[in-house]
Design a protein around this motif. Structure first.
Motif, short mmCIF file in Angstrom:
data_model
loop_
_atom_site.label_atom_id
_atom_site.label_comp_id
_atom_site.label_asym_id
_atom_site.label_seq_id
_atom_site.Cartn_x
_atom_site.Cartn_y
_atom_site.Cartn_z
N ILE A 79 0.85 -1.21 0.00
CA ILE A 79 0.00 0.00 0.00
C ILE A 79 0.87 1.25 0.00
CG2 ILE A 79 -1.64 1.33 1.37
CD1 ILE A 79 -2.85 -1.35 2.27
N GLN A 80 1.95 1.24 0.78
CA GLN A 80 2.85 2.39 0.83
C GLN A 80 3.46 2.67 -0.54
OE1 GLN A 80 5.80 2.31 3.97
NE2 GLN A 80 4.35 1.45 5.43
N LEU A 81 3.78 1.61 -1.29
CA LEU A 81 4.39 1.78 -2.60
C LEU A 81 3.39 2.21 -3.67
CD1 LEU A 81 6.74 -1.35 -2.65
CD2 LEU A 81 7.47 1.04 -2.52
N LEU A 82 2.17 1.67 -3.59
CA LEU A 82 1.20 1.89 -4.66
C LEU A 82 0.31 3.12 -4.46
CD1 LEU A 82 0.03 -1.79 -5.27
CD2 LEU A 82 1.58 -0.44 -6.68
N SER A 83 0.04 3.48 -3.22
CA SER A 83 -0.89 4.60 -2.98
C SER A 83 -0.44 5.92 -3.60
CB SER A 83 -1.13 4.77 -1.48
OG SER A 83 -1.89 3.68 -0.99
N PRO A 84 0.86 6.28 -3.52
CA PRO A 84 1.27 7.53 -4.16
C PRO A 84 1.09 7.52 -5.68
CG PRO A 84 2.92 6.80 -2.58
CD PRO A 84 1.97 5.66 -2.76
N ILE A 85 1.09 6.34 -6.27
CA ILE A 85 0.96 6.24 -7.72
C ILE A 85 -0.50 6.20 -8.14
CG2 ILE A 85 1.51 4.83 -9.75
CD1 ILE A 85 3.84 3.64 -8.07
N PHE A 86 -1.30 5.37 -7.43
CA PHE A 86 -2.67 5.12 -7.88
C PHE A 86 -3.75 5.71 -6.98
CE2 PHE A 86 -0.21 1.52 -9.72
CZ PHE A 86 -0.50 1.74 -11.06
N ASP A 87 -3.41 6.06 -5.75
CA ASP A 87 -4.36 6.67 -4.83
C ASP A 87 -5.62 5.80 -4.71
OD1 ASP A 87 -5.28 8.54 -3.02
OD2 ASP A 87 -6.07 9.89 -4.53
N THR A 88 -6.78 6.35 -5.02
CA THR A 88 -8.04 5.62 -4.85
C THR A 88 -8.26 4.54 -5.90
OG1 THR A 88 -9.23 7.31 -6.13
CG2 THR A 88 -9.17 7.57 -3.74
N ARG A 89 -7.41 4.49 -6.91
CA ARG A 89 -7.55 3.42 -7.91
C ARG A 89 -7.18 2.05 -7.33
NH1 ARG A 89 -4.19 5.53 -12.96
NH2 ARG A 89 -3.07 6.69 -11.33
N LEU A 90 -6.44 2.03 -6.20
CA LEU A 90 -6.18 0.78 -5.49
C LEU A 90 -7.47 0.43 -4.74
CD1 LEU A 90 -4.30 -1.48 -4.51
CD2 LEU A 90 -3.45 0.08 -2.75
N PHE A 91 -8.27 -0.44 -5.35
CA PHE A 91 -9.63 -0.64 -4.85
C PHE A 91 -9.80 -1.87 -3.96
CE2 PHE A 91 -9.69 -3.56 -8.37
CZ PHE A 91 -10.63 -4.53 -8.05
N ALA A 92 -8.84 -2.81 -3.97
CA ALA A 92 -9.02 -4.02 -3.17
C ALA A 92 -7.70 -4.73 -2.92
CB ALA A 92 -9.99 -4.98 -3.88
N LEU A 93 -7.71 -5.59 -1.89
CA LEU A 93 -6.58 -6.44 -1.53
C LEU A 93 -7.00 -7.90 -1.66
CD1 LEU A 93 -5.63 -4.58 1.77
CD2 LEU A 93 -4.55 -4.27 -0.46
N ALA A 94 -6.06 -8.74 -2.08
CA ALA A 94 -6.36 -10.16 -2.26
C ALA A 94 -5.06 -10.94 -2.10
CB ALA A 94 -6.99 -10.38 -3.64
N GLY A 95 -5.08 -12.20 -2.51
CA GLY A 95 -3.87 -13.01 -2.48
C GLY A 95 -3.85 -14.05 -1.38
N LEU A 96 -2.68 -14.63 -1.17
CA LEU A 96 -2.54 -15.76 -0.26
C LEU A 96 -2.94 -15.42 1.17
CD1 LEU A 96 0.78 -17.49 -1.41
CD2 LEU A 96 -1.56 -18.08 -1.99
N PHE A 97 -2.72 -14.20 1.60
CA PHE A 97 -3.01 -13.86 3.00
C PHE A 97 -4.49 -14.01 3.32
CE2 PHE A 97 -4.41 -9.73 1.49
CZ PHE A 97 -5.31 -9.30 2.47
N THR A 98 -5.35 -13.92 2.30
CA THR A 98 -6.79 -13.99 2.56
C THR A 98 -7.24 -15.40 2.95
OG1 THR A 98 -7.39 -14.44 0.25
CG2 THR A 98 -7.21 -12.14 0.91
N GLY A 99 -6.36 -16.39 2.81
CA GLY A 99 -6.68 -17.74 3.26
C GLY A 99 -6.58 -17.90 4.76
N SER A 100 -6.04 -16.91 5.45
CA SER A 100 -5.88 -16.97 6.91
C SER A 100 -6.76 -15.90 7.58
CB SER A 100 -4.42 -16.74 7.30
OG SER A 100 -4.30 -16.49 8.69
N PRO A 101 -7.79 -16.30 8.32
CA PRO A 101 -8.62 -15.31 9.02
C PRO A 101 -7.81 -14.42 9.95
CG PRO A 101 -9.71 -17.45 9.01
CD PRO A 101 -8.32 -17.67 8.47
N LEU A 102 -6.75 -14.97 10.56
CA LEU A 102 -5.93 -14.16 11.46
C LEU A 102 -5.21 -13.05 10.70
CD1 LEU A 102 -4.41 -16.87 13.82
CD2 LEU A 102 -6.09 -15.11 14.41
N LEU A 103 -4.66 -13.39 9.51
CA LEU A 103 -3.98 -12.36 8.72
C LEU A 103 -4.97 -11.33 8.20
CD1 LEU A 103 -1.35 -14.43 6.67
CD2 LEU A 103 -0.99 -13.07 8.74
N VAL A 104 -6.16 -11.79 7.81
CA VAL A 104 -7.19 -10.86 7.36
C VAL A 104 -7.54 -9.89 8.48
CG1 VAL A 104 -9.61 -10.66 6.65
CG2 VAL A 104 -8.14 -12.39 5.60
#
Length: 347
Positions: free
Chosen positions: A287-312
């Motif tokens: 998020i720190q890397l992408l937000s200055p470039i895309f701002d609100t265009r970064l609309f969602a997060l996904a990937g392997l971490f979403t398989g773990s409720p604790l990480l979510v």
């Protein structure tokens, strides 16, 4: 037994002769085609052939491959050698040959499959055949071109962070919502698996850099990648898509990925961004890397971490960007509503 097993990147090479006289004098470039004999089998015991199927290889087999470079943090780092070698390495299952300089520890026991060059594939004029734009014309990138679709960029914090699965499931969610969807993989090393997953998930049309003859995009200049981008967009517009899902390979620190994300002519073409990550800390960095470039265009997060409720849960404590598990990615209308931002969706 077939005389020569043709790899996927060489699928459009149909008329050639084998020139054995230049094996020690020709300096290969990206895309140059040659015939090799398999000397020993390493971690790659098959190639993806010209039909896209898994073709097992054995010692003594003859294979048609293309020279290229590879960057894969969980696989091989390899380069086109500067001079003739007694043995070369199979560095990509889609048909890429070079010399390995580093590999992930899990591959060290077997190492790369070893090859001996038999000769270069030459055309009727005696010139070495090159796969790049062998059967298609290059198209220069045009920032002024009118594009009647929205683009969604799928990026990941690293290799194997889940961005391909995210992109493919995103295609399915949009398709089940009634949209026409295209998928392109802009960077990486030739291998059909990613685009075929998107196709199986429902994308109306899929394409990648290898369709333009590039065995990989590692070390390609940014202008070259932008021309590849234009060519792939031209390929998929035949489906008249509402959305084009674009995947770029490896992680946010990989050099071609960094170059694209810092290239205004590329980022201006992106309407929405989804970030896939392995863990919660990677989400924060991404998020720190992408937000200055895309701002609100970064609309969602996904990937392997979403398989773990604790990480979510950890991520939810740190940011308000919606988190999309695989079931949410394919849920009818959920992604489309998120993109339009017209509906407040609990995620």
């Amino acid at each position: 037994m077939k005389t020569i097993k043709k790899s996927n990147i060489c699928k459009n090479i149909n008329s050639y002769q084998i020139d054995k006289t230049i094996v020690k004098t020709h300096k290969p470039g990206v895309g140059d085609v040659a015939i090799f004999e398999v000397v020993s089998i390493g971690s790659l015991n098959a190639i993806q052939d010209f039909e896209g199927r898994n073709s097992h290889i054995f010692e003594g087999d003859k294979v048609m491959l293309s020279f290229g470079n590879r960057y894969a943090s969980n696989q091989f780092e390899g380069y086109i050698p500067e001079t003739y070698l007694e043995e070369y390495d199979l560095i990509g299952k889609g048909g890429v040959v070079g010399k390995v300089v580093s590999m992930h520890y899990k591959l060290e026991l077997k190492g790369p499959t070893k090859l001996k060059i038999v000769g270069y594939a030459a055309n009727s004029q005696g010139r070495v055949i090159n796969t790049i734009y062998h059967h298609k014309e290059a198209i220069k990138f045009d920032i002024k071109k009118n594009r009647n679709f929205k683009t969604i960029l799928s990026v990941g914090s690293s290799m194997d962070s889940g961005k391909t699965t995210t992109a493919a499931y995103l295609c399915r969610g949009l398709k089940t919502s009634g949209c026409q969807v295209a998928y392109i993989k802009l960077t990486g090393t030739v291998f059909n698996k990613d685009k075929m997953l998107a196709y199986d998930c429902g994308a109306d049309v899929v394409s990648d850099f290898s369709e333009l003859g590039f065995p990989s995009t590692y070390l390609c200049p940014t202008d070259t990648i932008m021309d590849i981008y234009e060519g792939l967009l031209s390929d998929v517009t035949i489906a008249n898509p509402d959305y084009v899902v674009i995947e770029i390979a490896d992680g946010l620190y990989q050099q071609e990925t960094q170059a694209l994300l810092n290239h205004p002519l590329f980022t201006e073409t992106i309407d929405h961004v989804i970030l896939s990550c392995c863990d919660s800390l990677a989400v924060n960095t991404g998020i720190q890397l992408l937000s200055p470039i895309f701002d609100t265009r970064l609309f969602a997060l996904a990937g392997l971490f979403t398989g773990s409720p604790l990480l979510v849960s950890e991520v939810k404590d740190q940011c308000t960007i919606p988190i999309l598990t695989l079931p949410k990615l394919i849920a009818q209308d959920l992604v489309r509503n998120l993109l339009s931002k017209n509906v407040n969706i609990a995620v």
